[in-house]
Write an enzyme that holds these catalytic residues in place. Sequence first.
Site, PDB file in Angstrom:
ATOM      1  N   ASN A 126       0.869  -1.181   0.000  1.00 16.09           N
ATOM      2  CA  ASN A 126       0.000   0.000   0.000  1.00 16.09           C
ATOM      3  C   ASN A 126       0.903   1.226   0.000  1.00 16.09           C
ATOM      4  OD1 ASN A 126      -1.866   1.984   0.375  1.00 16.09           O
ATOM      5  ND2 ASN A 126      -2.380   1.445   2.487  1.00 16.09           N
ATOM      6  N   TRP A 127       1.088   1.779  -1.175  1.00 16.59           N
ATOM      7  CA  TRP A 127       2.002   2.928  -1.293  1.00 16.59           C
ATOM      8  C   TRP A 127       1.404   4.215  -0.747  1.00 16.59           C
ATOM      9  CZ3 TRP A 127       4.423   2.862  -6.902  1.00 16.59           C
ATOM     10  CH2 TRP A 127       5.355   1.810  -6.988  1.00 16.59           C
ATOM     11  N   LYS A 128       0.117   4.237  -0.509  1.00 21.62           N
ATOM     12  CA  LYS A 128      -0.561   5.457  -0.060  1.00 21.62           C
ATOM     13  C   LYS A 128      -0.293   6.587  -1.079  1.00 21.62           C
ATOM     14  CE  LYS A 128      -0.247   3.489   4.468  1.00 21.62           C
ATOM     15  NZ  LYS A 128      -0.298   3.645   5.888  1.00 21.62           N
TER      16      LYS A 128
ATOM     17  N   HIS B  67      -9.647   1.100   4.220  1.00 23.91           N
ATOM     18  CA  HIS B  67      -8.404   1.354   4.961  1.00 23.91           C
ATOM     19  C   HIS B  67      -8.644   2.375   6.079  1.00 23.91           C
ATOM     20  CE1 HIS B  67      -4.368   2.796   5.855  1.00 23.91           C
ATOM     21  NE2 HIS B  67      -3.980   1.603   5.457  1.00 23.91           N
TER      22      HIS B  67
ATOM     23  N   GLU C 249      -6.207  -5.299  10.113  1.00 22.47           N
ATOM     24  CA  GLU C 249      -5.254  -4.192  10.246  1.00 22.47           C
ATOM     25  C   GLU C 249      -5.761  -3.198  11.284  1.00 22.47           C
ATOM     26  OE1 GLU C 249      -2.428  -2.332   7.234  1.00 22.47           O
ATOM     27  OE2 GLU C 249      -4.155  -1.024   7.149  1.00 22.47           O
TER      28      GLU C 249
ATOM     29  N   GLY D  87       2.735  -1.137   4.314  1.00 23.46           N
ATOM     30  CA  GLY D  87       2.764   0.278   3.963  1.00 23.46           C
ATOM     31  C   GLY D  87       4.189   0.771   3.803  1.00 23.46           C
TER      32      GLY D  87
END
Length: 250
Positions: free
Chosen positions: A8-10, A94, A165, A227
């Site tokens: 998850n690169w955000k 998320h 999460e 992340g």
Amino acid sequence: MKKIIVANWKMNPQTLEEARVLVSRTEHRMHQAADKTEVVICVPFIFLPPLNHYCGRIKLGSQNVSWLEKGALTGEVSAMQLREFKVSHVLLGHSERRLYLGETDSMVNAKIITALKYKLTPIVCLGASEGAKKTDMKKLVAKQFRAVTDNLADKLLQKIIFVYEPAWAISTMKNSAAATGEHAAELVSCIQKLTGGDSRVLYGGTVNQGNVHEYAMYPQIDGALVGAASLDSENFWAIIKEFHRESIHR
Ligand code: PGA
């Protein structure tokens, strides 16, 4: 079943060149791990079309999708638009979207239904809540699970990847602390029970090369949502390798 490692690169990285290098470094090594692991990289929308070209074994995921199929919804992207660029997965529910952008269980539910209709695999996070303690997590996760899967036929559950999460384990949250392997495995098992045992369930929250063994050693943890560590190709590769190694030894 293969283990699944989701990046998850955000809202990172800041340039396409950095994004291209990150994807390519993992892609070039994937032949060593693809027999036992599946890797999905969830990138900002704008990088999806150009990165397509650099992905072979790696699959591309988006970090959101609209619940509407088309029409008037400024700033959103539709499932069909994502499919056009060979996006196969979408991250939903998320913590950051729930806590900072007002995403609710019913929005996540509607997005799951639209995603499935367009054959996008939803990766659905459970465990986000402001101030929830470790001891509250089983109840919270069960409540969120019921809400986000409302009106969904049981047979569709196996098409969804769930992630345990907890917000308190995300590295960028204030006073965060990774869950212990034991706690993660226990909650992953709880979610697996809720799904009837057919879905894959991952753990997310501060997984990195230093602690990945703690999670990969539990057979019920089907992989990880990563992340910060996914923005460093060596760190991310170490995570993939560890899940791969554990699968071989089983
Ligand atoms: P982290 O992020 O690995 O940096 O804790 C995980 C996530 O937010 O999905």
